[in-house]
Design a protein around this motif. Structure first.
Motif, mmCIF file in Angstrom:
data_model
loop_
_atom_site.group_PDB
_atom_site.id
_atom_site.type_symbol
_atom_site.label_atom_id
_atom_site.label_comp_id
_atom_site.label_asym_id
_atom_site.label_seq_id
_atom_site.Cartn_x
_atom_site.Cartn_y
_atom_site.Cartn_z
ATOM 1 N N PRO A 188 0.757 -33.206 -9.468
ATOM 2 C CA PRO A 188 0.664 -33.611 -8.062
ATOM 3 C C PRO A 188 0.405 -32.404 -7.162
ATOM 4 C CG PRO A 188 2.655 -34.495 -9.096
ATOM 5 C CD PRO A 188 2.041 -33.543 -10.066
ATOM 6 N N PRO A 189 -0.232 -32.616 -6.001
ATOM 7 C CA PRO A 189 -0.457 -31.511 -5.063
ATOM 8 C C PRO A 189 0.860 -30.801 -4.744
ATOM 9 C CG PRO A 189 -1.604 -33.487 -4.328
ATOM 10 C CD PRO A 189 -0.746 -33.887 -5.490
ATOM 11 N N GLY A 190 0.817 -29.499 -4.698
ATOM 12 C CA GLY A 190 2.003 -28.706 -4.383
ATOM 13 C C GLY A 190 2.895 -28.407 -5.573
ATOM 14 N N ALA A 191 2.561 -28.944 -6.745
ATOM 15 C CA ALA A 191 3.376 -28.678 -7.938
ATOM 16 C C ALA A 191 3.333 -27.191 -8.253
ATOM 17 C CB ALA A 191 2.869 -29.486 -9.129
ATOM 18 N N MET A 192 4.468 -26.636 -8.621
ATOM 19 C CA MET A 192 4.560 -25.204 -8.923
ATOM 20 C C MET A 192 4.484 -24.910 -10.420
ATOM 21 S SD MET A 192 4.456 -23.937 -6.018
ATOM 22 C CE MET A 192 4.708 -22.233 -6.424
ATOM 23 N N MET A 193 4.292 -25.965 -11.235
ATOM 24 C CA MET A 193 4.259 -25.774 -12.674
ATOM 25 C C MET A 193 3.277 -26.772 -13.289
ATOM 26 S SD MET A 193 7.432 -26.135 -15.352
ATOM 27 C CE MET A 193 7.981 -27.615 -14.549
ATOM 28 N N LEU A 194 2.416 -26.265 -14.156
ATOM 29 C CA LEU A 194 1.503 -27.106 -14.910
ATOM 30 C C LEU A 194 1.647 -26.729 -16.379
ATOM 31 C CD1 LEU A 194 -0.053 -26.378 -12.016
ATOM 32 C CD2 LEU A 194 -1.739 -27.857 -13.039
ATOM 33 N N ALA A 195 1.003 -27.485 -17.257
ATOM 34 C CA ALA A 195 1.062 -27.186 -18.685
ATOM 35 C C ALA A 195 -0.347 -27.091 -19.249
ATOM 36 C CB ALA A 195 1.854 -28.263 -19.419
ATOM 37 N N GLY A 196 -0.522 -26.176 -20.196
ATOM 38 C CA GLY A 196 -1.807 -25.980 -20.850
ATOM 39 C C GLY A 196 -1.688 -26.188 -22.345
ATOM 40 N N TYR A 197 -2.769 -26.689 -22.925
ATOM 41 C CA TYR A 197 -2.770 -27.030 -24.346
ATOM 42 C C TYR A 197 -4.059 -26.550 -25.007
ATOM 43 C CZ TYR A 197 0.572 -30.222 -22.210
ATOM 44 O OH TYR A 197 1.602 -30.738 -21.471
ATOM 45 N N ALA A 198 -3.993 -26.259 -26.289
ATOM 46 C CA ALA A 198 -5.164 -25.822 -27.058
ATOM 47 C C ALA A 198 -4.761 -25.697 -28.519
ATOM 48 C CB ALA A 198 -5.672 -24.475 -26.546
ATOM 49 N N THR A 199 -5.720 -25.422 -29.353
ATOM 50 C CA THR A 199 -5.461 -25.073 -30.744
ATOM 51 C C THR A 199 -5.803 -23.601 -30.922
ATOM 52 O OG1 THR A 199 -5.926 -27.309 -31.513
ATOM 53 C CG2 THR A 199 -6.052 -25.547 -33.154
ATOM 54 N N LEU A 200 -4.839 -22.828 -31.402
ATOM 55 C CA LEU A 200 -5.022 -21.403 -31.670
ATOM 56 C C LEU A 200 -5.204 -21.251 -33.171
ATOM 57 C CD1 LEU A 200 -2.094 -19.991 -29.481
ATOM 58 C CD2 LEU A 200 -4.399 -20.650 -28.765
ATOM 59 N N ARG A 201 -6.318 -20.674 -33.580
ATOM 60 C CA ARG A 201 -6.612 -20.542 -35.016
ATOM 61 C C ARG A 201 -6.855 -19.082 -35.361
ATOM 62 N NH1 ARG A 201 -7.855 -23.046 -39.553
ATOM 63 N NH2 ARG A 201 -9.539 -22.294 -40.853
ATOM 64 N N ASN A 202 -6.280 -18.672 -36.472
ATOM 65 C CA ASN A 202 -6.485 -17.322 -37.007
ATOM 66 C C ASN A 202 -7.615 -17.402 -38.023
ATOM 67 O OD1 ASN A 202 -6.453 -14.835 -38.225
ATOM 68 N ND2 ASN A 202 -4.286 -14.857 -38.739
ATOM 69 N N THR A 203 -8.786 -16.899 -37.658
ATOM 70 C CA THR A 203 -9.935 -16.927 -38.564
ATOM 71 C C THR A 203 -10.047 -15.640 -39.371
ATOM 72 O OG1 THR A 203 -11.421 -16.094 -36.853
ATOM 73 C CG2 THR A 203 -11.208 -18.494 -37.048
#
Length: 143
Positions: free
Chosen positions: A35-50
């Protein structure tokens, strides 16, 4: 041992150390809107060791946020809590998934409005000193 042989042995050891390195690859990177004004968000991904050696992710950062940290959800006495992760080790050929309900990025104090479709660069630091940046696209739900 003669000097040329010692130098050759040292050079071969240095080449082997350079070859035996982890290499971080980031895929499926996204940020959930808030929501507008939120002070925290979350991020996602796949981290791979090649690479062919263990890789240790020591942290993350972004110019778009006041603080970025790796967190995990843990169950304590039947209650889900978030806990900061100091380092995340990834074995050669393995992946670590940052996903809702598990390990994730905590994106604190956004420095501006975060809009759906926007791409935000996040940099991951590794113990070897080599970092990797990826573009995280903002979505309302998992892409």
């Amino acid at each position: 041992m003669s000097r040329p042989i010692v130098l050759l042995v040292l050079a071969l050891a240095a080449c082997q150390a350079a070859f035996a390195a982890g290499r971080l690859e980031i895929a499926g990177a996204w940020i959930r809107t808030a929501p507008p004004g939120a002070m925290m968000l979350a991020g996602y991904a796949t981290l791979r060791n090649t690479g062919d050696a263990p890789l240790i992710v020591t942290g993350a950062g972004s110019d778009a946020f006041g603080d970025v940290s790796l967190h995990g959800s843990v169950s304590v006495d039947g209650v889900e809590r978030m806990q900061a992760l100091g380092e995340v080790e990834i074995a050669p050929g393995a992946s670590v998934v940052l996903a809702p309900g598990g390990k994730h990025l905590m994106l604190m104090r956004p420095k501006g409005g975060i809009e759906v479709g926007e791409s935000i660069k996040i940099h991951f630091a590794t113990k070897s000193g080599e970092g990797v940046a990826a573009d995280f696209v903002v979505h309302d739900s998992a892409p």
